[in-house]
Design a protein around this motif. Structure first.
Motif, PDB file in Angstrom:
ATOM      1  N   VAL A 197      36.024  52.105  33.132  1.00  0.00           N
ATOM      2  CA  VAL A 197      36.962  52.078  34.102  1.00  0.00           C
ATOM      3  C   VAL A 197      38.256  52.281  33.585  1.00  0.00           C
ATOM      4  O   VAL A 197      38.859  51.455  32.733  1.00  0.00           O
ATOM      5  CB  VAL A 197      37.074  50.834  34.981  1.00  0.00           C
ATOM      6  N   ALA A 198      38.904  53.405  34.098  1.00  0.00           N
ATOM      7  CA  ALA A 198      40.381  53.768  33.467  1.00  0.00           C
ATOM      8  C   ALA A 198      41.340  53.653  34.820  1.00  0.00           C
ATOM      9  O   ALA A 198      41.460  54.531  35.460  1.00  0.00           O
ATOM     10  CB  ALA A 198      40.466  55.291  32.877  1.00  0.00           C
ATOM     11  N   LEU A 199      42.121  52.606  34.859  1.00  0.00           N
ATOM     12  CA  LEU A 199      42.782  52.224  36.256  1.00  0.00           C
ATOM     13  C   LEU A 199      44.128  51.515  35.644  1.00  0.00           C
ATOM     14  O   LEU A 199      44.200  50.570  35.018  1.00  0.00           O
ATOM     15  CB  LEU A 199      41.942  51.424  36.951  1.00  0.00           C
ATOM     16  N   VAL A 200      45.111  52.076  36.165  1.00  0.00           N
ATOM     17  CA  VAL A 200      46.362  51.294  35.890  1.00  0.00           C
ATOM     18  C   VAL A 200      46.342  49.873  36.126  1.00  0.00           C
ATOM     19  O   VAL A 200      46.722  49.029  35.248  1.00  0.00           O
ATOM     20  CB  VAL A 200      47.767  52.052  36.497  1.00  0.00           C
ATOM     21  N   SER A 201      45.817  49.556  37.009  1.00  0.00           N
ATOM     22  CA  SER A 201      45.693  48.144  37.774  1.00  0.00           C
ATOM     23  C   SER A 201      46.826  47.257  37.278  1.00  0.00           C
ATOM     24  O   SER A 201      46.590  46.211  36.446  1.00  0.00           O
ATOM     25  CB  SER A 201      44.329  47.746  37.295  1.00  0.00           C
ATOM     26  N   PRO A 202      48.041  47.482  37.826  1.00  0.00           N
ATOM     27  CA  PRO A 202      49.344  46.839  37.394  1.00  0.00           C
ATOM     28  C   PRO A 202      49.466  45.370  37.586  1.00  0.00           C
ATOM     29  O   PRO A 202      50.099  44.927  36.631  1.00  0.00           O
ATOM     30  CB  PRO A 202      50.322  47.638  37.984  1.00  0.00           C
ATOM     31  N   THR A 203      48.689  44.704  38.428  1.00  0.00           N
ATOM     32  CA  THR A 203      48.798  43.393  38.473  1.00  0.00           C
ATOM     33  C   THR A 203      47.943  42.542  37.851  1.00  0.00           C
ATOM     34  O   THR A 203      46.804  42.848  37.869  1.00  0.00           O
ATOM     35  CB  THR A 203      49.189  42.959  39.926  1.00  0.00           C
ATOM     36  N   ARG A 204      48.024  41.128  37.206  1.00  0.00           N
ATOM     37  CA  ARG A 204      47.096  40.320  36.703  1.00  0.00           C
ATOM     38  C   ARG A 204      46.304  39.774  37.752  1.00  0.00           C
ATOM     39  O   ARG A 204      44.972  39.588  37.693  1.00  0.00           O
ATOM     40  CB  ARG A 204      47.970  39.220  35.908  1.00  0.00           C
ATOM     41  N   ALA A 205      46.665  39.421  39.100  1.00  0.00           N
ATOM     42  CA  ALA A 205      46.390  38.882  40.150  1.00  0.00           C
ATOM     43  C   ALA A 205      45.078  40.023  40.420  1.00  0.00           C
ATOM     44  O   ALA A 205      43.808  39.395  40.759  1.00  0.00           O
ATOM     45  CB  ALA A 205      47.128  38.682  41.283  1.00  0.00           C
ATOM     46  N   ASP A 206      45.053  41.127  40.569  1.00  0.00           N
ATOM     47  CA  ASP A 206      44.153  42.348  41.159  1.00  0.00           C
ATOM     48  C   ASP A 206      43.262  42.227  39.853  1.00  0.00           C
ATOM     49  O   ASP A 206      41.957  42.554  40.094  1.00  0.00           O
ATOM     50  CB  ASP A 206      44.915  43.652  41.240  1.00  0.00           C
ATOM     51  N   ARG A 207      43.650  42.412  38.506  1.00  0.00           N
ATOM     52  CA  ARG A 207      42.702  42.447  37.474  1.00  0.00           C
ATOM     53  C   ARG A 207      41.800  40.964  37.492  1.00  0.00           C
ATOM     54  O   ARG A 207      40.578  41.323  36.897  1.00  0.00           O
ATOM     55  CB  ARG A 207      43.342  42.574  36.172  1.00  0.00           C
TER      56      ARG A 207
END
Length: 647
Positions: free
Chosen positions: A545-555
């Protein structure tokens, strides 16, 4: 309330010191909770006393008073006397309870938790560490890493603490010998690395003399790192409760004149008139018509920490225990909880035990399905997986008879803490590792039932020569995530594997084409990708998966979905390098104000605190792919080159 704090309330805390720093922290200041742990007599309370002195947290005359008391008793002054307020502690010379006290640096405020080091008081140490954001692990320079040091380090890992400073104390007694320090540094790093805990700093220290507490010490010019206070200031502060998603547990519903007022305390996030709320576990939705407060005029907004009432624009059933949240950022309506539990009751916890789980203002009865990873903190020995004994820690799977609104602790600690009761008595407490919306036991006829694949995992391993995995590449836009992902996909495919590249932009042209770039849309985008990637991993494929996913909560939510398949890789490049690359021209547009909510420019990126791997993409691409391949082999995803079923 922290469920683990029910283990033992302090008989007397540092509030008895009457320090000015005990006053409430101003809202505009960061607060970091620090626990200090280590072997008995390694100097924890001495360090705390020194920190209070060096930061000006002691009231006028307090130090002189303690010195005078020591002189009357015929005892030499010890900094630890500032904290050892209990007579039994002074007589025995050990700290038996957790002590909490505030101090401040120019950067931020701190709540410092001094936890007991004696083996008999590990239970209280767990109580203190469960409340902390970071830890200082203290080691005596003359004694080195001891058994109790290892116990405390393991428990920090068990409780999920990621930020640790190691302080090698009493360096003055070994003449600030660099070789002594280097050996302890290597020993503790090797032990912590064994379970993925990496110290932020290892600091030589003399708490008694003040060396490297605030000021540097003569004789240790070879050490170029920070002092203890400088190191603490370099740690990351947790998100404030107001920055977390809304969690508004309902305490009561009142009827006044024609108004039906839903009352409670906002535990995290914020709300405003006009917001659409979803109430879990029912899933009912309505908009806020008004906010009600007593006394005074009704506000239009409210935030974490406020007790408030709301009226809704339509009649829906809401009861005590329901939790209001916003849109896709709502908690799970959980029927199955996996929790890390600290057990307090005399009778062991085992499969089949009937329990009551209390979470926020709600509770539900349930049955323990299994107990795993049971560990005795006193000696770190595994006692087997059949039962959890008194004062032991383990992972417990609980099936609930009705759903509770819950979060994994890593996503939102407010709904990530539980208390467990047996026969109406508190028997344990812990943190939620994962919350599932459905009971995984067989569903009644007519309901949706998952169908297992006809191909066994062993057969896939024999063909692909690797296991399933979700390799989650996160980083700034243009950091090189897609470039690395494509190269790794080609490498694994050439080796006979079954990799699949999931690109964030590509998925937004189809599966996630209905989503925008607001925070709730980003969260739903990540949830969907995580579900797809996990499905692929369960079927033996390596989902890259290549995704910015900027927040720790979402990751963290993605990690919760994927479970053991999840591997977080921080694809790191400096912002100026990413902006210079700018293959899609997005940075240029964002700088001109043409793109809103662009990560790195107009929206924040929260770097991973403890990823499984960090890749520096300013290096050559083949080096990055080699590092990834080595990591996957070491993690057991790829079999070694000489293995019969491996690459």
């Amino acid at each position: 309330m922290n469920a683990l704090s029910a283990a033992k309330a302090p008989a007397q805390t540092a509030a008895s010191l009457e320090t000015p720093a005990a006053s409430p922290t101003p809202a505009e200041r960061e607060l970091l909770r620090i626990v200090i742990v280590g072997h008995v007599d390694h100097g924890k309370s001495t360090l705390v006393g020194r920190i209070l002195h060096e930061t000006g947290a002691l009231p006028d005359g307090k130090l002189e008073m303690i010195k005078a008391v020591s002189a009357r008793r015929g005892m030499p002054f010890e900094w630890s006397f500032l904290l050892d307020a209990l007579q039994t502690e002074r007589d025995q010379g050990i700290t038996v309870d957790t002590t909490q006290i505030r101090f401040a640096t120019p950067k931020r405020d701190y709540l410092l938790i001094d936890a007991p080091g004696h083996v008999e008081f590990l239970r209280n140490m767990i109580t203190g560490a469960a409340q902390a954001d970071a830890a200082v692990l203290l080691i005596d320079a003359a004694e080195g890493v001891r058994e109790q040091t290892r116990r405390h380090a393991f428990l920090l890992h068990l409780l999920g603490l990621k930020q640790v400073i190691v302080a090698v104390n009493k360096m003055d007694r070994v003449g600030y010998d660099r070789a002594v320090f280097a050996k302890i540094e290597a020993d503790v790093a090797a032990y912590l690395d064994g379970f993925g805990l990496h110290p932020a700093f290892v600091v030589p220290l003399s708490a008694r003399e003040g060396g490297f507490v605030k000021e540097r010490a003569a004789g240790a010019e070879w050490y170029a790192g920070p002092t203890i206070l400088e190191g603490l200031d370099q740690l990351s502060a947790p998100l404030g409760l107001g920055d977390l998603p809304l969690r508004f547990p309902v305490q009561a519903v009142y009827k006044f004149d024609e108004r039906r007022i839903i009352a409670g305390r906002i535990e995290s996030g914020h709300l405003a008139v006009g917001d659409e709320l979803t109430f879990e576990p029912s899933g009912a939705t309505a908009r806020i018509r008004s906010l009600e407060a007593w006394p005074g005029p009704a506000p239009t907004t409210a935030t974490a920490g406020q007790s408030i009432g709301v009226t809704l624009d339509k009649d829906i059933f809401v009861a005590r225990g329901d939790v209001a949240a916003h849109g896709n950022l709502r908690p799970r309506a959980a029927r199955r909880l996996t929790a890390r539990v600290f057990w307090l009751a005399d009778a062991p916890l085992k499969a089949g035990t009937a329990v009551t789980v209390r979470l926020a203002t709600n509770s539900a009865t349930g049955i323990v399905r299994s107990v795993a990873s049971a560990v005795d903190p006193a000696n770190l020995t595994t006692e087997g997986v059949a039962a959890l004994g008194r004062n032991h820690v383990g992972e417990v799977d609980i099936a609930l008879h009705r759903p509770l609104a819950a979060d994994a602790y890593a996503i939102n600690p407010i709904l990530g803490r539980i208390v467990i009761e047996v026969d109406r008595k508190i028997a344990g407490g812990g943190i939620v590792l994962s919350a599932a919306s459905e009971d995984k036991s067989p569903a009644p006829k007519g309901e949706v039932v998952a169908v297992d694949s006809a191909v066994r995992p062993a057969d896939r391993l024999a063909r692909y020569r690797h296991g399933g995995a979700v390799l989650w590449l996160t980083g700034l836009p243009a950091a090189g995530k897609s470039t690395v992902a494509r190269a790794l996909e080609k490498r694994l495919f050439d080796l006979g594997g079954a990799p699949l590249f999931l690109d964030g932009d590509t998925l937004r042209t189809g599966l996630n084409g209905d989503l925008g770039f607001l925070p709730e849309d980003r969260s739903e985008n990540i949830r969907r990708v995580a579900e797809v990637a996990t499905f692929l991993a369960r079927n033996g494929q390596v989902a890259i998966v290549a995704l910015v996913s900027p927040t720790r909560a979402d990751r963290a939510r993605a990690r919760e979905i994927a479970g053991a398949f999840f591997h977080e890789v921080h694809v790191r490049a400096p912002l100026d390098v990413c902006e210079a690359r700018d293959p899609k021209g997005h940075y240029a547009r964002a700088r001109k104000g043409e793109m809103a909510n662009f990560t790195g420019i107009s929206a924040p990126y929260e770097e991973p605190e403890q990823p499984e791997l960090v890749l520096d993409t300013t290096a050559d691409l083949p080096l990055c792919i080699h590092a990834l391949e080595d990591y996957l082999t070491g993690a057991g995803v790829l079999a070694p080159p000489d293995a019969d079923a491996g690459i």
